[in-house]
Write a protein that holds these residues in place. Structure first.
Motif, PDB file in Angstrom:
ATOM      1  N   LYS A 285       0.836  -1.209   0.000  1.00  0.00           N
ATOM      2  CA  LYS A 285       0.000   0.000   0.000  1.00  0.00           C
ATOM      3  C   LYS A 285       0.868   1.254   0.000  1.00  0.00           C
ATOM      4  CE  LYS A 285      -2.591  -1.510   3.433  1.00  0.00           C
ATOM      5  NZ  LYS A 285      -3.657  -1.592   4.460  1.00  0.00           N
ATOM      6  N   ARG A 286       1.944   1.227   0.762  1.00  0.00           N
ATOM      7  CA  ARG A 286       2.844   2.376   0.781  1.00  0.00           C
ATOM      8  C   ARG A 286       3.466   2.602  -0.599  1.00  0.00           C
ATOM      9  NH1 ARG A 286       8.187   3.481   0.978  1.00  0.00           N
ATOM     10  NH2 ARG A 286       8.863   5.337   2.168  1.00  0.00           N
ATOM     11  N   ARG A 287       3.917   1.538  -1.225  1.00  0.00           N
ATOM     12  CA  ARG A 287       4.552   1.670  -2.538  1.00  0.00           C
ATOM     13  C   ARG A 287       3.540   2.137  -3.584  1.00  0.00           C
ATOM     14  NH1 ARG A 287       9.518  -0.280  -4.411  1.00  0.00           N
ATOM     15  NH2 ARG A 287       9.644  -0.505  -6.683  1.00  0.00           N
ATOM     16  N   ASN A 288       2.304   1.656  -3.513  1.00  0.00           N
ATOM     17  CA  ASN A 288       1.283   2.102  -4.459  1.00  0.00           C
ATOM     18  C   ASN A 288       1.047   3.602  -4.336  1.00  0.00           C
ATOM     19  OD1 ASN A 288       0.887  -0.399  -5.605  1.00  0.00           O
ATOM     20  ND2 ASN A 288      -0.955  -0.866  -4.424  1.00  0.00           N
ATOM     21  N   ARG A 289       1.015   4.094  -3.108  1.00  0.00           N
ATOM     22  CA  ARG A 289       0.828   5.537  -2.917  1.00  0.00           C
ATOM     23  C   ARG A 289       1.987   6.317  -3.522  1.00  0.00           C
ATOM     24  NH1 ARG A 289      -0.857   4.252   3.277  1.00  0.00           N
ATOM     25  NH2 ARG A 289      -3.040   3.711   2.860  1.00  0.00           N
ATOM     26  N   LEU A 290       3.200   5.809  -3.316  1.00  0.00           N
ATOM     27  CA  LEU A 290       4.376   6.468  -3.858  1.00  0.00           C
ATOM     28  C   LEU A 290       4.347   6.475  -5.381  1.00  0.00           C
ATOM     29  CD1 LEU A 290       7.182   7.717  -3.611  1.00  0.00           C
ATOM     30  CD2 LEU A 290       8.100   5.403  -3.285  1.00  0.00           C
ATOM     31  N   LEU A 291       3.997   5.350  -5.986  1.00  0.00           N
ATOM     32  CA  LEU A 291       3.950   5.269  -7.440  1.00  0.00           C
ATOM     33  C   LEU A 291       2.870   6.177  -8.015  1.00  0.00           C
ATOM     34  CD1 LEU A 291       4.478   1.436  -7.937  1.00  0.00           C
ATOM     35  CD2 LEU A 291       6.105   3.265  -8.457  1.00  0.00           C
ATOM     36  N   PHE A 292       1.782   6.317  -7.282  1.00  0.00           N
ATOM     37  CA  PHE A 292       0.712   7.200  -7.730  1.00  0.00           C
ATOM     38  C   PHE A 292       1.187   8.652  -7.736  1.00  0.00           C
ATOM     39  CE2 PHE A 292      -3.230   9.419  -7.883  1.00  0.00           C
ATOM     40  CZ  PHE A 292      -4.124   8.564  -8.498  1.00  0.00           C
TER      41      PHE A 292
END
Length: 293
Positions: A235-242
Motif C-alpha cells: 500500500k505504501r509503494r502504491n501511494r508512492l507510485l501514484f
C-alpha cells in the motif's frame, strides 16, 4: 473439506518476493462451477464485469481491444464457443465468496506461523474470477497487489517475467495514474526471463506484486480465480507510485522508489491530500484500468 492452498513443497523463506507454484483444493468448490458463476454474473452490477474478445495479442493496444456484442451473462453461459474473455471483479462483496477468500488466506497465514490473514498483514482481500474461451490471451501487464492465482477448470499457461532489475519494464512504466491502462509493451525476448506455469484444475501460482505477466488458455474453456491482497508495504509503494505518476505528468520525472528514501516518505505523506483531488478520476477508471487473466 476446508478450502486451502498447499505450499508444503515450497521454501517460503523469500515470500513474497518471488513466484512459485501451488496446489489447491478449490477445483470442485460449487461456488466456482460454471452454473454458479452464471448466477453470480446475473447478480453483479454491470460495472463489476469486464469482457471482450479473447482474440487479442500479448502486446495488445488497449485502445483497439476487440469487443463482443453479447450480454455478460450470455458470455459466461456460452463461454465454450463465445471466443471471449471475462472477469467478475470484487466477488468478495458476495458474502459466500468473501468467506471463501478469507478462509483460504487464513489457512495460508497459519502455514506462515500467523493466527490468521489479518495477523499476517493480508489486507484489502479481493477476488477476481476469470472465465475464458479456448485459446484466449490476456495481454502483458502487472498488478498492484500480491496474488494467488488458482486454476479451477481447463488449462492455462501463465508466463511470469523477472523484472527485478527493471530491464523489462522501467520504473516509470510501473507508475500508475487513475486514467492509465496497466498493459506493458512486450517483446518476445522477454521469454528468456520467464517462468511458465502450465496449470490444470488444482494447480496455481503465486504472482508477486508488480511482476509482469501474460496468460493464455488451452484447448478448452477456462475458469480461474485471483485471490489478491495488499500488505502495508505494498500500500505504501502504491501511494508512492501514484504520486510519482502525477508529478511526472506535471513535467517532473521522479527517481525510482528506494533511490531517495526521505523524498519517498514526503510523497507518501502527501498522498492523502492528493487523493481528495484525484478521487473523481479514480471512480472513472480506477487503478486497474484494466485487469485481466
Amino acid at each position: 473439506m476446508a478450502s486451502q492452498i498447499d505450499v508444503s513443497a515450497q521454501d517460503l523463506s523469500d515470500f513474497p518476493k518471488v513466484p512459485f507454484g501451488i496446489r489447491h483444493n478449490l477445483a470442485n468448490n460449487p461456488l466456482l462451477s460454471l452454473d454458479r458463476l452464471i448466477e453470480l454474473a446475473a447478480s453483479m452490477p454491470r460495472d463489476s464485469i469486464e469482457y471482450n474478445s479473447g482474440k487479442v495479442g500479448i502486446d495488445q493496444n488497449p485502445e483497439t481491444v476487440p469487443l463482443i456484442d453479447m450480454d455478460p451473462v450470455e458470455v459466461v453461459r456460452r463461454i465454450r464457443e463465445a471466443n471471449a474473455w471475462l472477469v467478475l471483479k470484487r466477488v468478495e462483496r458476495d458474502p459466500a465468496y468473501g468467506a471463501l477468500l478469507t478462509e483460504v488466506l487464513d489457512r495460508f497465514a497459519r502455514d506462515l506461523g500467523h493466527a490468521n490473514a489479518a495477523a499476517a498483514g493480508f489486507t484489502n482481500i479481493e477476488g477476481f474470477v476469470f472465465v475464458s474461451s479456448p485459446n484466449a490471451t490476456t495481454p502483458f501487464h502487472s498488478d498492484p497487489e500480491d496474488n494467488f492465482f488458482v486454476q479451477v477448470h481447463g488449462e492455462k499457461f501463465f508466463h511470469i517475467i523477472d523484472n527485478q532489475d527493471g530491464g523489462v519494464v522501467s520504473a516509470a512504466e510501473m507508475e500508475f495514474a487513475p486514467d492509465a491502462h496497466r498493459n506493458h509493451a512486450y517483446k518476445p525476448e522477454f521469454e528468456a526471463r520467464a517462468r511458465v506455469f502450465s496449470m490444470n484444475a488444482g494447480d496455481g501460482c503465486f504472482v508477486p506484486y508488480q511482476w509482469p505477466h501474460w496468460v493464455r488458455t488451452g484447448a478448452t474453456y477456462s475458469i480461474s480465480m485471483a485471490i489478491t491482497w495488499k500488505s502495508t508495504e505494498v500500500k505504501r509503494r502504491n501511494r508512492l507510485l501514484f504520486v510519482n505518476a502525477m508529478l511526472r505528468r506535471a513535467g517532473m520525472p521522479q527517481p525510482a522508489p528506494g533511490r531517495r528514501p526521505a523524498l519517498d516518505a514526503v510523497k507518501v505523506a502527501a498522498y492523502t491530500g492528493l487523493r481528495a483531488a484525484i478521487e473523481p478520476l479514480r471512480r472513472v477508471q480506477g487503478l486497474r484500468a484494466q485487469h485481466g487473466k
